[in-house]
Design a protein around this motif. Structure first.
Motif, PDB file in Angstrom:
ATOM      1  N   GLN A 205       1.135  -1.324   0.026  1.00 20.75           N
ATOM      2  CA  GLN A 205      -0.303   0.319  -0.273  1.00 20.75           C
ATOM      3  C   GLN A 205       0.608   1.026   0.133  1.00 20.75           C
ATOM      4  O   GLN A 205       0.434   1.921  -0.510  1.00 20.75           O
ATOM      5  N   GLU A 206       1.723   1.145   0.727  1.00 21.07           N
ATOM      6  CA  GLU A 206       2.693   2.244   0.845  1.00 21.07           C
ATOM      7  C   GLU A 206       3.217   2.346   0.019  1.00 21.07           C
ATOM      8  O   GLU A 206       3.654   3.443  -0.559  1.00 21.07           O
ATOM      9  N   LEU A 207       3.661   1.292  -0.907  1.00 19.51           N
ATOM     10  CA  LEU A 207       4.776   1.139  -2.437  1.00 19.51           C
ATOM     11  C   LEU A 207       3.740   2.212  -3.449  1.00 19.51           C
ATOM     12  O   LEU A 207       4.281   2.820  -4.130  1.00 19.51           O
ATOM     13  N   PHE A 208       2.323   1.886  -3.384  1.00 20.27           N
ATOM     14  CA  PHE A 208       1.878   2.374  -4.257  1.00 20.27           C
ATOM     15  C   PHE A 208       1.547   4.007  -4.053  1.00 20.27           C
ATOM     16  O   PHE A 208       1.277   4.470  -4.966  1.00 20.27           O
ATOM     17  N   PHE A 209       1.101   4.161  -2.842  1.00 18.39           N
ATOM     18  CA  PHE A 209       1.228   5.963  -2.285  1.00 18.39           C
ATOM     19  C   PHE A 209       2.234   6.286  -3.063  1.00 18.39           C
ATOM     20  O   PHE A 209       2.114   7.910  -3.178  1.00 18.39           O
ATOM     21  N   ASP A 210       3.737   5.926  -2.489  1.00 24.38           N
ATOM     22  CA  ASP A 210       4.750   6.491  -3.181  1.00 24.38           C
ATOM     23  C   ASP A 210       5.111   6.311  -4.265  1.00 24.38           C
ATOM     24  O   ASP A 210       5.313   7.244  -4.851  1.00 24.38           O
ATOM     25  N   GLN A 211       4.170   5.034  -5.195  1.00 25.01           N
ATOM     26  CA  GLN A 211       4.034   5.742  -6.612  1.00 25.01           C
ATOM     27  C   GLN A 211       3.752   6.441  -7.567  1.00 25.01           C
ATOM     28  O   GLN A 211       3.451   8.086  -7.876  1.00 25.01           O
ATOM     29  N   PHE A 212       2.589   7.298  -6.556  1.00 24.50           N
ATOM     30  CA  PHE A 212       1.496   8.037  -6.691  1.00 24.50           C
ATOM     31  C   PHE A 212       2.217   9.622  -6.614  1.00 24.50           C
ATOM     32  O   PHE A 212       1.826  10.639  -7.181  1.00 24.50           O
ATOM     33  N   LYS A 213       3.088   9.299  -5.359  1.00 23.66           N
ATOM     34  CA  LYS A 213       3.464  10.908  -5.330  1.00 23.66           C
ATOM     35  C   LYS A 213       4.847  11.209  -6.779  1.00 23.66           C
ATOM     36  O   LYS A 213       4.743  12.385  -6.552  1.00 23.66           O
ATOM     37  N   GLN A 214       4.942   9.572  -7.088  1.00 25.13           N
ATOM     38  CA  GLN A 214       6.021  10.314  -8.350  1.00 25.13           C
ATOM     39  C   GLN A 214       5.461  11.095  -9.083  1.00 25.13           C
ATOM     40  O   GLN A 214       6.036  11.856  -9.950  1.00 25.13           O
ATOM     41  N   PHE A 215       3.719  10.899  -9.095  1.00 27.04           N
ATOM     42  CA  PHE A 215       3.197  11.850 -10.231  1.00 27.04           C
ATOM     43  C   PHE A 215       1.909  12.567  -9.761  1.00 27.04           C
ATOM     44  O   PHE A 215       1.604  13.625 -10.296  1.00 27.04           O
ATOM     45  N   LYS A 216       2.336  13.602  -8.807  1.00 24.28           N
ATOM     46  CA  LYS A 216       2.046  14.702  -7.517  1.00 24.28           C
ATOM     47  C   LYS A 216       2.220  15.583  -8.767  1.00 24.28           C
ATOM     48  O   LYS A 216       0.826  16.443  -8.553  1.00 24.28           O
ATOM     49  N   ASN A 217       3.001  15.762  -9.104  1.00 25.09           N
ATOM     50  CA  ASN A 217       3.019  17.688  -9.817  1.00 25.09           C
ATOM     51  C   ASN A 217       1.863  17.179 -11.811  1.00 25.09           C
ATOM     52  O   ASN A 217       1.143  18.111 -11.516  1.00 25.09           O
ATOM     53  N   LEU A 218       1.695  16.050 -12.191  1.00 26.26           N
ATOM     54  CA  LEU A 218       1.015  15.708 -12.824  1.00 26.26           C
ATOM     55  C   LEU A 218      -0.728  15.546 -12.154  1.00 26.26           C
ATOM     56  O   LEU A 218      -1.791  16.124 -12.927  1.00 26.26           O
ATOM     57  N   LEU A 219      -0.519  14.396 -11.389  1.00 25.54           N
ATOM     58  CA  LEU A 219      -2.645  15.242 -10.516  1.00 25.54           C
ATOM     59  C   LEU A 219      -2.578  16.802 -11.006  1.00 25.54           C
ATOM     60  O   LEU A 219      -3.352  16.925 -10.868  1.00 25.54           O
ATOM     61  N   ASN A 220      -1.633  17.267  -9.869  1.00 25.98           N
ATOM     62  CA  ASN A 220      -2.851  18.463  -9.708  1.00 25.98           C
ATOM     63  C   ASN A 220      -2.474  19.428 -10.625  1.00 25.98           C
ATOM     64  O   ASN A 220      -3.117  20.224 -10.737  1.00 25.98           O
ATOM     65  N   SER A 221      -1.340  19.145 -11.748  1.00 26.32           N
ATOM     66  CA  SER A 221      -2.046  20.156 -12.686  1.00 26.32           C
ATOM     67  C   SER A 221      -3.239  19.546 -13.620  1.00 26.32           C
ATOM     68  O   SER A 221      -4.088  20.167 -14.074  1.00 26.32           O
ATOM     69  N   GLU A 222      -3.162  18.655 -14.050  1.00 23.05           N
ATOM     70  CA  GLU A 222      -4.966  17.625 -14.325  1.00 23.05           C
ATOM     71  C   GLU A 222      -5.093  18.029 -13.568  1.00 23.05           C
ATOM     72  O   GLU A 222      -6.914  19.107 -13.543  1.00 23.05           O
ATOM     73  N   ILE A 223      -5.524  18.498 -12.737  1.00 26.92           N
ATOM     74  CA  ILE A 223      -7.209  18.434 -11.641  1.00 26.92           C
ATOM     75  C   ILE A 223      -6.745  19.936 -11.316  1.00 26.92           C
ATOM     76  O   ILE A 223      -8.097  20.403 -11.255  1.00 26.92           O
ATOM     77  N   GLY A 224      -5.749  20.874 -10.782  1.00 29.76           N
ATOM     78  CA  GLY A 224      -5.751  22.312 -11.192  1.00 29.76           C
ATOM     79  C   GLY A 224      -5.717  22.691  -9.645  1.00 29.76           C
ATOM     80  O   GLY A 224      -6.260  24.140  -9.586  1.00 29.76           O
ATOM     81  N   GLU A 225      -5.594  21.692  -8.476  1.00 31.66           N
ATOM     82  CA  GLU A 225      -6.166  22.197  -6.974  1.00 31.66           C
ATOM     83  C   GLU A 225      -4.869  20.812  -6.095  1.00 31.66           C
ATOM     84  O   GLU A 225      -4.562  19.980  -6.997  1.00 31.66           O
ATOM     85  N   GLU A 226      -4.562  21.177  -4.951  1.00 25.53           N
ATOM     86  CA  GLU A 226      -3.694  20.333  -4.107  1.00 25.53           C
ATOM     87  C   GLU A 226      -5.028  19.906  -3.748  1.00 25.53           C
ATOM     88  O   GLU A 226      -6.065  20.210  -3.429  1.00 25.53           O
ATOM     89  N   TRP A 227      -4.877  17.845  -3.267  1.00 25.59           N
ATOM     90  CA  TRP A 227      -5.476  17.204  -2.795  1.00 25.59           C
ATOM     91  C   TRP A 227      -4.851  16.813  -1.169  1.00 25.59           C
ATOM     92  O   TRP A 227      -3.481  16.905  -1.603  1.00 25.59           O
ATOM     93  N   GLU A 228      -5.438  16.239   0.068  1.00 29.10           N
ATOM     94  CA  GLU A 228      -5.163  16.157   1.007  1.00 29.10           C
ATOM     95  C   GLU A 228      -4.410  14.402   0.638  1.00 29.10           C
ATOM     96  O   GLU A 228      -4.994  13.669   0.155  1.00 29.10           O
ATOM     97  N   TRP A 229      -2.900  13.954   0.916  1.00 27.67           N
ATOM     98  CA  TRP A 229      -2.534  12.707   0.648  1.00 27.67           C
ATOM     99  C   TRP A 229      -2.893  11.763   2.837  1.00 27.67           C
ATOM    100  O   TRP A 229      -1.910  13.225   3.056  1.00 27.67           O
ATOM    101  N   LYS A 230      -3.015  11.301   2.726  1.00 27.72           N
ATOM    102  CA  LYS A 230      -2.962  10.317   3.878  1.00 27.72           C
ATOM    103  C   LYS A 230      -2.158   9.131   3.785  1.00 27.72           C
ATOM    104  O   LYS A 230      -3.104   7.982   3.266  1.00 27.72           O
ATOM    105  N   LEU A 231      -1.853   8.655   5.004  1.00 24.29           N
ATOM    106  CA  LEU A 231      -1.035   7.241   3.995  1.00 24.29           C
ATOM    107  C   LEU A 231      -1.836   6.518   5.594  1.00 24.29           C
ATOM    108  O   LEU A 231      -1.694   6.950   6.724  1.00 24.29           O
ATOM    109  N   LEU A 232      -2.115   5.317   5.179  1.00 25.78           N
ATOM    110  CA  LEU A 232      -2.262   4.176   6.087  1.00 25.78           C
ATOM    111  C   LEU A 232      -3.746   4.811   7.726  1.00 25.78           C
ATOM    112  O   LEU A 232      -3.332   5.856   8.447  1.00 25.78           O
ATOM    113  N   VAL A 233      -4.334   5.190   6.764  1.00 23.00           N
ATOM    114  CA  VAL A 233      -5.238   6.099   7.730  1.00 23.00           C
ATOM    115  C   VAL A 233      -6.687   4.661   7.907  1.00 23.00           C
ATOM    116  O   VAL A 233      -6.293   3.734   6.943  1.00 23.00           O
ATOM    117  N   GLU A 234      -7.079   5.273   8.418  1.00 25.71           N
ATOM    118  CA  GLU A 234      -8.523   3.534   8.968  1.00 25.71           C
ATOM    119  C   GLU A 234      -9.751   4.236   8.160  1.00 25.71           C
ATOM    120  O   GLU A 234      -9.957   5.986   8.765  1.00 25.71           O
TER     121      GLU A 234
END
Length: 152
Positions: free
Chosen positions: A70-99
């Motif tokens: 799960q952490e590996l997937f999350f880290d992989q998404f982090k690699q694409f954070k700038n692309l995500l922010n650019s596509e969406i046009g805003e910052e989203w909240e990142w939460k690792l291992l929450v219930e």
């Protein structure tokens, strides 16, 4: 106060209305999509949209039972954070291992719209206006990066 059946009926009506509203819109790759039940095509990665009594939200949820993966997937998404922010046009909240609401450990990348109520039909346009551009942008983002997640 609504009965359980009434609550269920209203929620169902909202998602049907949202689905009808989104029906003419095709995915970034040109295919028809069941937007309310978007399928990422990758096990343990989901796009979740919620419309509740006090908020609406949209996000990416990583539900792998193995916390290290799960952490590996999350880290992989982090690699694409700038692309995500650019596509969406805003910052989203990142939460690792929450219930989550079922007591399971998940990781989320999400945006929340507070102070809306799915039980109030007058809020539906606000909720739909919040969800629509974000799920379309999320689809465009996913269309670009999905291949990087298919080998897990």
């Amino acid at each position: 106060m609504y009965s359980r059946a009434e609550t269920s009926r209203i929620r169902k009506e909202f998602w049907i209305a949202f689905g009808q509203y989104m029906k003419p819109i095709r995915s970034a790759s040109g295919f028809r999509v069941n937007w309310p039940n978007y399928k990422t095509g990758v096990k343990d990665i989901y796009f979740r949209m919620k419309a509740e009594r006090d908020f609406a939200s949209i996000g990416i949820e990583i539900c792998h039972l193995d916390e290290e993966l799960q952490e590996l997937f999350f880290d992989q998404f982090k690699q694409f954070k700038n692309l995500l922010n650019s596509e969406i046009g805003e910052e989203w909240e990142w939460k690792l291992l929450v219930e989550n609401e079922f007591g399971q450990q998940v990781s989320k990348i999400e945006k929340v719209l507070p102070s809306v109520n799915v039980m109030d039909q007058a809020d539906w346009p606000k909720i739909i206006s919040f969800l629509k551009p974000r799920i379309i942008a999320l689809d465009a983002f996913w269309d670009n990066i999905k291949p990087g997640f298919e080998d897990f």
